[in-house]
Design a protein around this motif. Structure first.
Motif, short mmCIF file in Angstrom:
data_model
loop_
_atom_site.label_atom_id
_atom_site.label_comp_id
_atom_site.label_asym_id
_atom_site.label_seq_id
_atom_site.Cartn_x
_atom_site.Cartn_y
_atom_site.Cartn_z
N MET A 100 0.82 -1.21 0.00
CA MET A 100 0.00 0.00 0.00
C MET A 100 0.86 1.26 0.00
N THR A 101 2.07 1.17 0.53
CA THR A 101 2.94 2.33 0.63
C THR A 101 3.86 2.49 -0.57
N ALA A 102 4.34 1.39 -1.12
CA ALA A 102 5.30 1.44 -2.24
C ALA A 102 5.04 0.27 -3.19
N ALA A 103 3.93 0.34 -3.90
CA ALA A 103 3.51 -0.75 -4.78
C ALA A 103 4.46 -0.99 -5.95
N ASP A 104 5.26 -0.02 -6.29
CA ASP A 104 6.21 -0.21 -7.39
C ASP A 104 7.48 -0.94 -6.92
N VAL A 105 7.63 -1.13 -5.62
CA VAL A 105 8.81 -1.81 -5.06
C VAL A 105 8.42 -3.16 -4.44
N PHE A 106 7.22 -3.24 -3.86
CA PHE A 106 6.78 -4.46 -3.18
C PHE A 106 5.50 -5.00 -3.78
N ASP A 107 5.35 -6.31 -3.71
CA ASP A 107 4.11 -6.98 -4.10
C ASP A 107 3.89 -8.11 -3.10
N GLN A 108 2.78 -8.81 -3.23
CA GLN A 108 2.48 -9.94 -2.37
C GLN A 108 2.17 -11.16 -3.24
N ARG A 109 2.63 -12.33 -2.76
CA ARG A 109 2.32 -13.57 -3.48
C ARG A 109 0.82 -13.83 -3.42
N ASP A 110 0.26 -14.30 -4.51
CA ASP A 110 -1.18 -14.57 -4.57
C ASP A 110 -1.61 -15.64 -3.57
N GLU A 111 -0.81 -16.66 -3.42
CA GLU A 111 -1.24 -17.80 -2.61
C GLU A 111 -1.27 -17.55 -1.10
N ASP A 112 -0.39 -16.66 -0.60
CA ASP A 112 -0.35 -16.48 0.86
C ASP A 112 -0.11 -15.04 1.31
N GLY A 113 0.06 -14.12 0.38
CA GLY A 113 0.23 -12.72 0.73
C GLY A 113 1.60 -12.31 1.21
N ILE A 114 2.55 -13.22 1.19
CA ILE A 114 3.91 -12.91 1.63
C ILE A 114 4.56 -11.93 0.66
N VAL A 115 5.35 -11.02 1.22
CA VAL A 115 5.99 -9.96 0.45
C VAL A 115 6.89 -10.52 -0.65
N GLU A 116 6.88 -9.84 -1.78
CA GLU A 116 7.81 -10.09 -2.88
C GLU A 116 8.46 -8.76 -3.21
N LEU A 117 9.75 -8.77 -3.36
CA LEU A 117 10.51 -7.57 -3.69
C LEU A 117 10.59 -7.44 -5.21
N LEU A 118 10.06 -6.35 -5.73
CA LEU A 118 10.08 -6.10 -7.17
C LEU A 118 11.33 -5.36 -7.61
N GLU A 119 11.85 -4.53 -6.73
CA GLU A 119 13.00 -3.67 -7.06
C GLU A 119 13.91 -3.58 -5.84
N ASP A 120 15.09 -4.21 -5.91
CA ASP A 120 15.98 -4.20 -4.74
C ASP A 120 16.86 -2.96 -4.65
N GLN A 121 16.90 -2.17 -5.71
CA GLN A 121 17.65 -0.92 -5.69
C GLN A 121 16.78 0.19 -6.29
N PRO A 122 15.74 0.58 -5.57
CA PRO A 122 14.86 1.62 -6.10
C PRO A 122 15.56 2.96 -6.24
N THR A 123 15.05 3.77 -7.14
CA THR A 123 15.63 5.09 -7.37
C THR A 123 15.35 6.01 -6.18
N GLU A 124 16.10 7.07 -6.10
CA GLU A 124 16.00 7.99 -4.95
C GLU A 124 14.62 8.62 -4.84
N ASP A 125 13.90 8.77 -5.95
CA ASP A 125 12.56 9.34 -5.86
C ASP A 125 11.57 8.41 -5.16
N ARG A 126 11.93 7.16 -4.98
CA ARG A 126 11.09 6.21 -4.25
C ARG A 126 11.55 6.02 -2.81
#
Length: 70
Positions: A18-44
């Motif tokens: 909810m806070t940073a959807a472009d960096v984090f997501d959740q697995r469909d099956e259990d809602g556990i965090v998934e990292l989409l971007e491990d080195q986000p830009t400074e604007d994030r």
């Protein structure tokens, strides 16, 4: 900025997504965090730091120029 997540600690609250959807997501099956971007830009950076602060399981670690944030 470098971001890591501890999926074993995650409680699937979704605060990170909810806070940073472009960096984090959740697995469909259990809602556990998934990292989409491990080195986000400074604007994030503020959203990512806020996501780490809001994580009830403290499963997000953020390192930046000033060192470990959380």
């Amino acid at each position: 900025m470098k971001v890591t997540v501890d999926q074993e600690s995650c409680v699937a609250s979704g605060q990170c997504v909810m806070t940073a959807a472009d960096v984090f997501d959740q697995r469909d099956e259990d809602g556990i965090v998934e990292l989409l971007e491990d080195q986000p830009t400074e604007d994030r950076a503020e959203d990512v730091r806020q996501a780490a602060a809001l994580c009830p399981a403290r499963a997000i670690r953020v390192e930046g120029q000033s060192g470990f944030v959380r």
